[in-house]
Design a protein around this motif. Structure first.
Motif, PDB file in Angstrom:
ATOM      1  N   PRO A  91       8.901   3.556  -3.378  1.00 54.15           N
ATOM      2  CA  PRO A  91       8.125   2.449  -2.803  1.00 54.15           C
ATOM      3  C   PRO A  91       7.591   2.765  -1.408  1.00 54.15           C
ATOM      4  CG  PRO A  91      10.470   1.925  -2.801  1.00 54.15           C
ATOM      5  CD  PRO A  91      10.299   3.189  -3.602  1.00 54.15           C
TER       6      PRO A  91
ATOM      7  N   SER B 208       7.344   4.550  -9.297  1.00 54.32           N
ATOM      8  CA  SER B 208       7.831   3.321  -8.675  1.00 54.32           C
ATOM      9  C   SER B 208       9.143   3.527  -7.914  1.00 54.32           C
ATOM     10  CB  SER B 208       8.003   2.223  -9.727  1.00 54.32           C
ATOM     11  OG  SER B 208       9.042   2.563 -10.622  1.00 54.32           O
TER      12      SER B 208
ATOM     13  N   ILE C 278       4.246   4.251  -2.024  1.00 55.41           N
ATOM     14  CA  ILE C 278       3.316   3.269  -2.579  1.00 55.41           C
ATOM     15  C   ILE C 278       2.802   2.342  -1.478  1.00 55.41           C
ATOM     16  CG2 ILE C 278       3.141   1.282  -4.137  1.00 55.41           C
ATOM     17  CD1 ILE C 278       5.120   2.901  -5.994  1.00 55.41           C
TER      18      ILE C 278
ATOM     19  N   ASP D 256       9.321   8.290 -12.649  1.00 55.47           N
ATOM     20  CA  ASP D 256       8.417   7.152 -12.478  1.00 55.47           C
ATOM     21  C   ASP D 256       8.114   6.986 -10.993  1.00 55.47           C
ATOM     22  OD1 ASP D 256       7.724   4.231 -11.998  1.00 55.47           O
ATOM     23  OD2 ASP D 256       7.706   4.346 -14.193  1.00 55.47           O
TER      24      ASP D 256
END
Length: 151
Positions: free
Chosen positions: A126, A123, A129, A121
């Protein structure tokens, strides 16, 4: 097979030419020649028959985490093993840097799986991101898959 070598400043325009069409299509992030020159020590190129036909870069996020990015092989040479050779050289450099985990965001997860990565995943990254994805035009409808490999 191609010669894989660290990129040099004079390679920056050719790297830019490889990346630009795919950046326009939203496949890789856009990079300027100046940005490529600034981070030239992070790039490898695939050189074949007098031309640069592929490139890849590493980005260090600290704490043993690095990203494989800007991985491009000229369409004429896709499927000939050039991309895998670029990834292998990138892994060698990452190991020298004491990297513990490599990752990539990709539309070609099967390529990375064949090269020892597995899907995760996104996520869990970070750092990526908040540094790149937040500025990406596809941020609200991202179709990229996160892959990772422990070193």
């Amino acid at each position: 097979m191609p010669t894989i070598r660290p990129a040099r400043i004079e390679d920056a325009p050719a790297i830019f030419s490889l990346l630009s069409p795919l950046a326009k299509d939203g496949i890789v992030l856009s990079r300027t020649v100046e940005d490529i020159i600034c981070y030239i020590d992070n790039f490898f190129i695939a050189y074949w028959d007098g031309s640069i036909v592929g490139c890849v870069a590493l980005r260090d996020f600290g704490n043993g985490l690095e990203e494989i990015r800007s991985l491009v092989v000229d369409d004429k040479y896709r499927g000939d093993g050039f991309g895998s050779k670029l990834v292998r050289e990138t892994c060698k450099l990452a190991k020298k840097r004491n990297t513990k985990r490599l990752f990539a965001l990709t539309l070609e997860e099967n390529f990375f799986i064949k090269n020892g990565f597995h899907v995760v995943d996104k996520s869990i990254f970070p750092q990526k991101i908040w540094s790149d994805c937040i500025k990406c035009p596809k941020k609200d409808c991202c179709d990229e898959i996160a892959v990772t490999r422990e070193l």
